[in-house]
Scaffold this active site. Structure first.
Site, PDB file in Angstrom:
ATOM      1  N   CYS A 167      22.698   2.387 -14.433  1.00 31.73           N
ATOM      2  CA  CYS A 167      21.989   1.479 -15.555  1.00 31.73           C
ATOM      3  C   CYS A 167      23.200   2.011 -16.875  1.00 31.73           C
ATOM      4  CB  CYS A 167      21.075   3.260 -15.243  1.00 31.73           C
ATOM      5  SG  CYS A 167      20.129   2.906 -17.043  1.00 31.73           S
TER       6      CYS A 167
ATOM      7  N   CYS B 233      14.281  11.552 -14.391  1.00 34.54           N
ATOM      8  CA  CYS B 233      14.135  12.648 -13.885  1.00 34.54           C
ATOM      9  C   CYS B 233      15.056  12.709 -13.487  1.00 34.54           C
ATOM     10  CB  CYS B 233      13.230  12.598 -12.335  1.00 34.54           C
ATOM     11  SG  CYS B 233      11.193  12.400 -12.587  1.00 34.54           S
TER      12      CYS B 233
ATOM     13  N   GLY C 174      14.441  15.970 -17.840  1.00 36.70           N
ATOM     14  CA  GLY C 174      12.264  15.822 -17.332  1.00 36.70           C
ATOM     15  C   GLY C 174      12.232  17.107 -18.273  1.00 36.70           C
TER      16      GLY C 174
ATOM     17  N   CYS D 155      24.239  -1.979 -14.900  1.00 39.62           N
ATOM     18  CA  CYS D 155      22.504  -2.981 -14.755  1.00 39.62           C
ATOM     19  C   CYS D 155      22.508  -3.314 -16.221  1.00 39.62           C
ATOM     20  CB  CYS D 155      21.755  -1.575 -14.193  1.00 39.62           C
ATOM     21  SG  CYS D 155      19.585  -2.589 -14.491  1.00 39.62           S
TER      22      CYS D 155
ATOM     23  N   CYS E 292      12.349  -2.115 -17.588  1.00 38.81           N
ATOM     24  CA  CYS E 292      12.511  -1.279 -16.365  1.00 38.81           C
ATOM     25  C   CYS E 292      11.616  -1.453 -15.044  1.00 38.81           C
ATOM     26  CB  CYS E 292      13.262  -0.087 -17.141  1.00 38.81           C
ATOM     27  SG  CYS E 292      14.147   0.957 -14.938  1.00 38.81           S
TER      28      CYS E 292
ATOM     29  N   TYR F 259      22.406   6.405 -23.630  1.00 36.56           N
ATOM     30  CA  TYR F 259      21.198   6.869 -24.664  1.00 36.56           C
ATOM     31  C   TYR F 259      21.527   8.476 -23.546  1.00 36.56           C
ATOM     32  CZ  TYR F 259      16.455   8.834 -25.825  1.00 36.56           C
ATOM     33  OH  TYR F 259      15.429   9.863 -25.774  1.00 36.56           O
TER      34      TYR F 259
ATOM     35  N   SER G  56      21.716  12.095 -30.003  1.00 33.95           N
ATOM     36  CA  SER G  56      22.718  10.852 -29.096  1.00 33.95           C
ATOM     37  C   SER G  56      23.143  10.108 -29.252  1.00 33.95           C
ATOM     38  CB  SER G  56      21.678   9.702 -27.209  1.00 33.95           C
ATOM     39  OG  SER G  56      20.492   9.508 -28.359  1.00 33.95           O
TER      40      SER G  56
ATOM     41  N   ASN H 157      14.946  11.139  -7.367  1.00 40.07           N
ATOM     42  CA  ASN H 157      15.206  10.492  -9.116  1.00 40.07           C
ATOM     43  C   ASN H 157      15.596   8.966  -9.627  1.00 40.07           C
ATOM     44  OD1 ASN H 157      18.182   9.756 -11.861  1.00 40.07           O
ATOM     45  ND2 ASN H 157      15.427   9.692 -11.851  1.00 40.07           N
ATOM     46  N   GLY H 158      14.488   8.622  -9.957  1.00 40.02           N
ATOM     47  CA  GLY H 158      14.088   7.038  -9.595  1.00 40.02           C
ATOM     48  C   GLY H 158      12.603   6.216  -9.661  1.00 40.02           C
TER      49      GLY H 158
HETATM   50  S1  SF4 Z   1      16.603  -2.431 -16.390  1.00 44.09           S
HETATM   51 FE1  SF4 Z   1      18.144  -1.140 -18.210  1.00 44.09          FE
HETATM   52  S2  SF4 Z   1      16.969   0.941 -17.944  1.00 44.09           S
HETATM   53 FE2  SF4 Z   1      16.421  -0.098 -16.136  1.00 44.09          FE
HETATM   54  S3  SF4 Z   1      18.171   0.814 -14.814  1.00 44.09           S
HETATM   55 FE3  SF4 Z   1      19.170  -1.626 -15.503  1.00 44.09          FE
HETATM   56  S4  SF4 Z   1      20.093  -0.763 -17.379  1.00 44.09           S
HETATM   57 FE4  SF4 Z   1      19.145   1.258 -16.920  1.00 44.09          FE
END
Ligand code: SF4
Length: 502
Positions: A276, A43, A69, A478, A422, A282, A323, A143-144
Site C-alpha cells: 500500500c 489496524c 487504530g 499498490c 480502497c 501517510y 505526516s 489488519n486489512g
Molecule cells: S487502494 Fe490505495 S489505500 Fe488501498 S491499498 Fe492500494 S494504495 Fe493503499
C-alpha cells in the site's frame, strides 16, 4: 562577561479588525460528521512467540501502533494450555491496567489495535477474536480487508454457521474450524480462499501462524528479541521493545512457530508485490522502515521530488502536521526556502464529547489545528500536505493560513490525485466523493482557495519511495486509489465492500 536579564517587551495584540472564524469547529472522532476528511488508519497487529513477558511486550508494541487504530484494542496470551485475554473499547493505556496485565500470563501472544467505521464500533468486533473449536482454542488478529468476505460468509451461513461479529476475520475462523485438517493445513486452505489485502496472526494453544496476502498489500514485519520472535505491522513497534528487525513477511508467506521453532512456509505463490503506497505517504510512523526504506527519508524525498516537479517561489515552507512535516523539510532542503512551523496540531483532541455552541464556533474555536500568526503573517507560504480526499480539509487549512496573514498559499500534495476507493483496509469515501473524481487541478485549486496547486506524479512517488522493489511494476506498490489498477480481482459477489474489514 555577565548577562543581564532583560524585561520582556512583548506588544499586546489588540487588533480588532481580524476576521472571526466562521468555518467549522475543528474536531475529530465524532463519527460520520468528522470534519477532518483525512483517510482513516486501518489496524495494527503485534505478536510474540517465546517470551515470558509476552503480554507486557504486546502492551508496549500496541502502544507504538496506536496511530493505526484508536477505537479498540486487545491482547490474547497462550500459556500452552489455555488462553488469557482482554479486549476493550479505547486506547491501549485506557483498556489495560496493572491488574488486567497480571492476568495475561503466557509466553505466546497476539494483540490488536483497531479503527472501526462508524456504527461498527463495538466490543464484539474488538480483536483478537477468540474461539473454541474442535481442536481447542483459536485466536485471530488481522489488519486489512477481505474483498470476498460477504460472499464466503453467506455460503457459511447457508451451511449453518452462526457469526458473532461483523468482522471479516471471523470468516477465516469459521473456515479453519470447519476443516477436518490440522490447523496449519486448514489455515492454508482458508487463506487460499480469501481475496484481499491482509496480514494475519493466528494463535492456538501451542502455535503461532503469521501470514501476508499474495501481494503483500498490508505490511507485517518480523523481529528478534533474544530467543523470542516478534511480529508487528510496523518496525517502530519492534524498536520500542528493543527487538532487532529481521525482515518483512513476504507475499503469500505463512510462518509457523511452535515447539520445533520457526518454519518458513507459504500458502500460495507470491503475486506481483503491491504494498500500500498510502503507508509511505501517510499512515506509517516516520520512524518505521518499510520494505527497506525509512518513512521519514522516503517522505523527505517526496518533498524534494515535489519541488523538482512543481517549484514555486515563496518565503517559507510549512507541512500539515504530523505526516507532512518530513516532506516539507524535503521541499525546503531542495529549494533553499526556509522550513517554518506555520501550523500546529493539538495532540489531545482525539475524542471530544463536548460540542461547541454556535456562538463559540463563530468565535473561532479551532481545536485541532492552528496557524502560527507570528510565523505566517505577511509571508508567501508553500503548504505541503500528503493527500486531498474531499477537499474540505485542504480548504480549511488554506483559510487558516490566510486568516493568520499569509499573503499567498501554494499547496503541494505529495501524492497523485485520489480518485478510487480502497478495498484493502483503508476507509475511503465513494468514488464520486473524491474531489479529484470529476474536477481538474485548476478547479480543485479554486475550490480549496489556494494560489496554486500541484500533485506529485506517480513516477515521482515511486522514485521517492525507492526500496527493495523499486524496479518492479509500480515500484512494488499498490497505487489503485490513484491509477485504478487494483492488484486483486474485485469479485464482490454482488456486495461491494471497501474500507477496513478487521
Ligand atoms: S487502494 Fe490505495 S489505500 Fe488501498 S491499498 Fe492500494 S494504495 Fe493503499
Amino acid at each position: 562577561m555577565s548577562h543581564e536579564l532583560k524585561s520582556a517587551q512583548v506588544p499586546l495584540d489588540n487588533s480588532t479588525d481580524l476576521p472571526l472564524w466562521t468555518g467549522d469547529f475543528y474536531n475529530e472522532g465524532t463519527g460520520s460528521s468528522d470534519i477532518f476528511d483525512t483517510l482513516k488508519e486501518e489496524c495494527g497487529v503485534f505478536g510474540v512467540f517465546g517470551h515470558s513477558e509476552a503480554a507486557s511486550l504486546s502492551y508496549y508494541g500496541l502502544h507504538a501502533l496506536q496511530h493505526r487504530g484508536e477505537e479498540s484494542c486487545g491482547i490474547c496470551v497462550a500459556d500452552g494450555k489455555e488462553f488469557n485475554y482482554h479486549r476493550g473499547m479505547g486506547l491501549v493505556k485506557e483498556v489495560f491496567d496493572k491488574d488486567i496485565m497480571a492476568t495475561l500470563v503466557g509466553d505466546v501472544s497476539i494483540g490488536h489495535v483497531r479503527y472501526a467505521t462508524s456504527g461498527d464500533s463495538r466490543l464484539a468486533n474488538a480483536q483478537p477474536l477468540v474461539f473454541k473449536y474442535r481442536d481447542g482454542n483459536l485466536a485471530i488478529a488481522t489488519n486489512g480487508n477481505i474483498v470476498n468476505a460477504p460472499q464466503i460468509r453467506r455460503e457459511l451461513e447457508e451451511g449453518g454457521s452462526i457469526f458473532q461479529t461483523t468482522s471479516d476475520t471471523e470468516v477465516v475462523a469459521h473456515l479453519i474450524a470447519r476443516s477436518s485438517k490440522d490447523v496449519v493445513e486448514a489455515a492454508k486452505d482458508a487463506l487460499q480462499r480469501i481475496v484481499g489485502g491482509f496480514a494475519f496472526l493466528i494463535m492456538t494453544n501451542d502455535k503461532l501462524l503469521v501470514a501476508s496476502d499474495p501481494h503483500g498489500l498490508r505490511p507485517i514485519t518480523m523481529g528478534r528479541l533474544g530467543n523470542s520472535y516478534i511480529f508487528a505491522s510496523e518496525t517502530c513497534a519492534l524498536e520500542v521493545i528493543g527487538a532487532e528487525l529481521i525482515r518483512d513477511i513476504q507475499p503469500g508467506e505463512l510462518l509457523i512457530l511452535d515447539e520445533d521453532g520457526l518454519k518458513e512456509d507459504r500458502f500460495t505463490e507470491p503475486q506481483r508485490k503491491a504494498l500500500c503506497a498510502m503507508e509511505y505517504i501517510y499512515f506509517a510512523r516516520p520512524d518505521s522502515d518499510l520494505n527497506g526504506s525509512n518513512l521519514h527519508a522516503s517522505r523527505k524525498r517526496m518533498g524534494s521530488r515535489m519541488a523538482l516537479e512543481a517549484f514555486v517561489d515563496a518565503d517559507m515552507v510549512t507541512g500539515v502536521p504530523d505526516s507532512s512535516i518530513s516532506a516539507a523539510i524535503g521541499y525546503a532542503e531542495q529549494t533553499g526556502i526556509p522550513y517554518e512551523l506555520g501550523l500546529i496540531k493539538n495532540k489531545y483532541t482525539g475524542r471530544t464529547f463536548i460540542q461547541p455552541s454556535q456562538e463559540l464556533r463563530e468565535q473561532g474555536v479551532k481545536m485541532k489545528l492552528s496557524a502560527v500568526r507570528r510565523v505566517v503573517e505577511g509571508q508567501r507560504v508553500v503548504m505541503i500536505d500528503d493527500s486531498i480526499v474531499r477537499g474540505t480539509t485542504s480548504r480549511r487549512i488554506v483559510n487558516l493560513l490566510r486568516e493568520a496573514g499569509a499573503t499567498e498559499v501554494h499547496v503541494r500534495i505529495t501524492s497523485p490525485p485520489f480518485k478510487n476507493p480502497c478495498f484493502y483496509g483503508i476507509d475511503t469515501p465513494n468514488r464520486e466523493d473524491f474531489i479529484a473524481h470529476n474536477k481538474t487541478i485548476d478547479e480543485i485549486c479554486q475550490e480549496i482557495n489556494a494560489d496554486s496547486l500541484a500533485f506529485l506524479s506517480p513516477e515521482g512517488l515511486i522514485g521517492a519511495i525507492g526500496g527493495d522493489n523499486a524496479n518492479d511494476h509500480n515500484g512494488g506498490l499498490c497505487l489503485a486509489c490513484f491509477n485504478n489498477e487494483y492488484p486483486t480481482t474485485l469479485d464482490f459477489g454482488g456486495e461491494e465492500k471497501g474500507g477496513c474489514g478487521c
